[in-house]
Design a protein around this motif. Structure first.
Motif, PDB file in Angstrom:
ATOM      1  N   LEU A  86       0.832  -1.206   0.000  1.00 39.32           N
ATOM      2  CA  LEU A  86       0.000   0.000   0.000  1.00 39.32           C
ATOM      3  C   LEU A  86       0.867   1.257   0.000  1.00 39.32           C
ATOM      4  CD1 LEU A  86      -2.864  -1.015   2.468  1.00 39.32           C
ATOM      5  CD2 LEU A  86      -2.969  -0.845  -0.020  1.00 39.32           C
ATOM      6  N   ARG A  87       1.971   1.228   0.720  1.00 38.00           N
ATOM      7  CA  ARG A  87       2.880   2.385   0.722  1.00 38.00           C
ATOM      8  C   ARG A  87       3.460   2.617  -0.673  1.00 38.00           C
ATOM      9  NH1 ARG A  87       6.427   0.946   6.158  1.00 38.00           N
ATOM     10  NH2 ARG A  87       4.884   1.605   7.737  1.00 38.00           N
ATOM     11  N   ALA A  88       3.668   1.529  -1.428  1.00 40.74           N
ATOM     12  CA  ALA A  88       4.232   1.638  -2.778  1.00 40.74           C
ATOM     13  C   ALA A  88       3.169   1.912  -3.832  1.00 40.74           C
ATOM     14  CB  ALA A  88       4.976   0.356  -3.130  1.00 40.74           C
ATOM     15  N   HIS A  89       1.921   2.093  -3.406  1.00 39.10           N
ATOM     16  CA  HIS A  89       0.809   2.383  -4.324  1.00 39.10           C
ATOM     17  C   HIS A  89       0.616   1.275  -5.355  1.00 39.10           C
ATOM     18  CE1 HIS A  89      -0.084   6.551  -2.996  1.00 39.10           C
ATOM     19  NE2 HIS A  89       1.202   6.536  -2.650  1.00 39.10           N
ATOM     20  N   VAL A  90       0.793   0.043  -4.919  1.00 43.26           N
ATOM     21  CA  VAL A  90       0.486  -1.092  -5.784  1.00 43.26           C
ATOM     22  C   VAL A  90      -1.019  -1.093  -6.053  1.00 43.26           C
ATOM     23  CG1 VAL A  90       0.434  -3.615  -5.908  1.00 43.26           C
ATOM     24  CG2 VAL A  90       2.424  -2.460  -4.956  1.00 43.26           C
ATOM     25  N   PRO A  91      -1.454  -1.288  -7.302  1.00 43.39           N
ATOM     26  CA  PRO A  91      -2.893  -1.310  -7.588  1.00 43.39           C
ATOM     27  C   PRO A  91      -3.593  -2.394  -6.769  1.00 43.39           C
ATOM     28  CG  PRO A  91      -1.628  -1.235  -9.616  1.00 43.39           C
ATOM     29  CD  PRO A  91      -0.645  -1.477  -8.515  1.00 43.39           C
ATOM     30  N   VAL A  92      -4.765  -2.072  -6.255  1.00 44.85           N
ATOM     31  CA  VAL A  92      -5.490  -2.981  -5.370  1.00 44.85           C
ATOM     32  C   VAL A  92      -6.899  -3.197  -5.901  1.00 44.85           C
ATOM     33  CG1 VAL A  92      -6.411  -3.311  -3.038  1.00 44.85           C
ATOM     34  CG2 VAL A  92      -4.142  -2.293  -3.350  1.00 44.85           C
ATOM     35  N   LYS A  93      -7.290  -4.454  -5.934  1.00 41.78           N
ATOM     36  CA  LYS A  93      -8.657  -4.802  -6.314  1.00 41.78           C
ATOM     37  C   LYS A  93      -9.556  -4.864  -5.087  1.00 41.78           C
ATOM     38  CE  LYS A  93     -11.206  -8.297  -8.956  1.00 41.78           C
ATOM     39  NZ  LYS A  93     -11.061  -9.587  -9.695  1.00 41.78           N
ATOM     40  N   ALA A  94      -9.037  -5.427  -3.997  1.00 38.30           N
ATOM     41  CA  ALA A  94      -9.810  -5.515  -2.758  1.00 38.30           C
ATOM     42  C   ALA A  94      -8.868  -5.774  -1.598  1.00 38.30           C
ATOM     43  CB  ALA A  94     -10.860  -6.616  -2.846  1.00 38.30           C
ATOM     44  N   LEU A  95      -9.254  -5.288  -0.422  1.00 35.84           N
ATOM     45  CA  LEU A  95      -8.522  -5.543   0.815  1.00 35.84           C
ATOM     46  C   LEU A  95      -9.362  -6.465   1.687  1.00 35.84           C
ATOM     47  CD1 LEU A  95      -6.392  -5.057   3.063  1.00 35.84           C
ATOM     48  CD2 LEU A  95      -7.675  -2.981   3.669  1.00 35.84           C
ATOM     49  N   TYR A  96      -8.783  -7.608   2.047  1.00 39.11           N
ATOM     50  CA  TYR A  96      -9.464  -8.565   2.912  1.00 39.11           C
ATOM     51  C   TYR A  96      -8.955  -8.390   4.349  1.00 39.11           C
ATOM     52  CZ  TYR A  96     -11.235 -11.104  -1.163  1.00 39.11           C
ATOM     53  OH  TYR A  96     -11.884 -11.451  -2.314  1.00 39.11           O
ATOM     54  N   VAL A  97      -9.887  -8.274   5.279  1.00 40.88           N
ATOM     55  CA  VAL A  97      -9.549  -8.152   6.701  1.00 40.88           C
ATOM     56  C   VAL A  97     -10.314  -9.230   7.452  1.00 40.88           C
ATOM     57  CG1 VAL A  97      -9.557  -6.658   8.729  1.00 40.88           C
ATOM     58  CG2 VAL A  97      -9.247  -5.662   6.450  1.00 40.88           C
ATOM     59  N   ALA A  98      -9.605  -9.973   8.277  1.00 35.58           N
ATOM     60  CA  ALA A  98     -10.243 -11.055   9.023  1.00 35.58           C
ATOM     61  C   ALA A  98     -11.196 -10.510  10.071  1.00 35.58           C
ATOM     62  CB  ALA A  98      -9.184 -11.938   9.673  1.00 35.58           C
ATOM     63  N   GLU A  99     -12.267 -11.239  10.317  1.00 37.32           N
ATOM     64  CA  GLU A  99     -13.203 -10.858  11.372  1.00 37.32           C
ATOM     65  C   GLU A  99     -12.502 -10.922  12.734  1.00 37.32           C
ATOM     66  OE1 GLU A  99     -16.247 -13.737  10.838  1.00 37.32           O
ATOM     67  OE2 GLU A  99     -17.272 -12.618   9.233  1.00 37.32           O
ATOM     68  N   ALA A 142      -4.977  -9.394   3.694  1.00 38.67           N
ATOM     69  CA  ALA A 142      -4.585  -9.820   2.352  1.00 38.67           C
ATOM     70  C   ALA A 142      -5.091  -8.803   1.335  1.00 38.67           C
ATOM     71  CB  ALA A 142      -5.139 -11.207   2.034  1.00 38.67           C
ATOM     72  N   LEU A 143      -4.314  -8.638   0.271  1.00 43.16           N
ATOM     73  CA  LEU A 143      -4.708  -7.764  -0.835  1.00 43.16           C
ATOM     74  C   LEU A 143      -4.928  -8.613  -2.077  1.00 43.16           C
ATOM     75  CD1 LEU A 143      -2.173  -4.776  -0.596  1.00 43.16           C
ATOM     76  CD2 LEU A 143      -4.584  -4.749   0.058  1.00 43.16           C
ATOM     77  N   ALA A 144      -6.003  -8.346  -2.776  1.00 43.20           N
ATOM     78  CA  ALA A 144      -6.216  -8.944  -4.093  1.00 43.20           C
ATOM     79  C   ALA A 144      -5.854  -7.902  -5.132  1.00 43.20           C
ATOM     80  CB  ALA A 144      -7.674  -9.374  -4.251  1.00 43.20           C
ATOM     81  N   LEU A 145      -4.912  -8.240  -5.997  1.00 40.89           N
ATOM     82  CA  LEU A 145      -4.429  -7.306  -7.009  1.00 40.89           C
ATOM     83  C   LEU A 145      -5.058  -7.636  -8.361  1.00 40.89           C
ATOM     84  CD1 LEU A 145      -0.614  -7.249  -6.147  1.00 40.89           C
ATOM     85  CD2 LEU A 145      -2.507  -6.101  -4.991  1.00 40.89           C
ATOM     86  N   PRO A 146      -5.365  -6.636  -9.144  1.00 44.04           N
ATOM     87  CA  PRO A 146      -5.899  -6.906 -10.487  1.00 44.04           C
ATOM     88  C   PRO A 146      -4.777  -7.407 -11.394  1.00 44.04           C
ATOM     89  CG  PRO A 146      -5.553  -4.557 -10.204  1.00 44.04           C
ATOM     90  CD  PRO A 146      -5.260  -5.187  -8.865  1.00 44.04           C
TER      91      PRO A 146
END
Length: 321
Positions: A86-99, A142-146
């Motif tokens: 995220l600091r490197a501005h990598v493209p992100v499709k979705a951010l997953y956060v555990a309950e 976790a990050l899902a990247l396009p």
């Protein structure tokens, strides 16, 4: 009348079930009809060979998060890795956060960045994160990247001509470390190259690691994929580019090359094996960077940076764009 086969009832119509057929061994006519060739063992669902083939196909299929394949999605798992991406501005499709995730400084920073950038945030059970990341250690993040959208090699030259500039393209041969690819992309941006070309096979792709190493340059410099690198280089030659290979076995020093002010494609090989033979044979000129004998070679990122600096210097000290 005996022997008259034309009389009514003398010949039985095919497909009738009345009686047995003489000379058929008790089998009905339908049983004697051919059913076509026997299917291969792999095509019969109940055959062990078919089950083995299906299992092998499933194992060889690209799993979610597999990097480097054209059109393949990728996931970044783990708190440190997610923060760095995220600091490197990598493209992100979705951010997953555990309950019910245990919060710390990294989680708070991730959520802050996601809120500021309006990133899609999905709260999910840990079993879902296990599935998304392919069983990797995700620590609840976790990050899902396009999938990265690669350009066509010809597009890089066309962009240079449209801008009224001398084309300058960097091609990589056998570079498999995404960090080296990211470093080359960063140097290409710094010295005004119009793009980077990588082969489809046996080459690093634009993964999260390459994005991070490029320090954001990947958003400005296109990366193209070549089905066949040697063929792409010949197409560049047909388009008027001079193809210069960079290799320690080159007979000419980089600073002595007299073609750096022309439309150029710079080819950089891997640190371990350099350029392949067919790519070397395709180059118009192979040059070397003079280094002390105690150092065998430079990695692709450093070598590309040195060569691109020299090209910029020869062209008048200004980047081509």
């Amino acid at each position: 009348m005996a022997g008259n086969s034309q009389r009514r009832g003398a010949m039985r119509k095919s497909g009738t079930k009345k009686g047995m057929v003489v000379g058929s061994g008790g089998q009905r006519r339908k049983g004697l009809e051919g059913k076509g060739p026997t299917p291969r063992a792999e095509d019969r669902p109940s055959h062990p060979a078919a089950r083995r083939a299906k299992k092998a196909e499933k194992a060889s299929a690209p799993r979610r998060g597999a990097p480097g394949k054209p059109g393949a999605a990728e996931t970044v798992a783990g708190r440190n890795a997610v923060v760095e991406a995220l600091r490197a501005h990598v493209p992100v499709k979705a951010l997953y956060v555990a309950e019910r995730i245990d919060s710390d400084d990294r989680v708070r920073e991730v959520l802050k960045i996601a809120t500021e950038r309006g990133l899609p945030l999905l709260e999910a059970p840990r079993s879902e994160l296990d599935r998304v990341t392919g069983g990797a250690v995700h620590q609840g993040l976790a990050l899902a990247l396009p999938p990265y959208e690669y350009a066509e090699p010809a597009d890089l030259v066309e962009a240079a001509h449209e801008a009224g500039e001398l084309p300058l393209v960097v091609a990589l041969d056998g570079v498999t470390d995404p960090r080296n690819l990211g470093a080359v992309v960063r140097s290409a941006a710094a010295f005004g190259a119009h793009g980077v070309v990588v082969p489809e096979r046996r080459s690093a792709g634009m993964t999260a690691g390459a994005w991070k190493t490029s320090a954001g340059a990947a958003a400005r410099v296109p990366v193209a994929r070549a089905t066949n690198l040697a063929r792409t280089l010949r197409a560049y030659q047909d388009a008027g580019l001079f193809v210069v290979g960079l290799d320690s076995a080159g007979r000419t020093d980089l600073v002595d090359a007299e073609v750096l002010d022309r439309p150029l494609c710079l080819v950089v090989g891997s640190e371990a094996s350099g350029m392949s033979r067919i790519v070397t044979d395709t180059c118009d000129l192979v040059v070397r960077i003079p280094i002390v004998s105690s150092v065998e070679s430079l990695n692709a990122g450093v070598a590309a940076g040195v060569a691109l600096y020299e090209i910029t210097r020869v062209r008048g000290g200004q980047a081509p764009r």
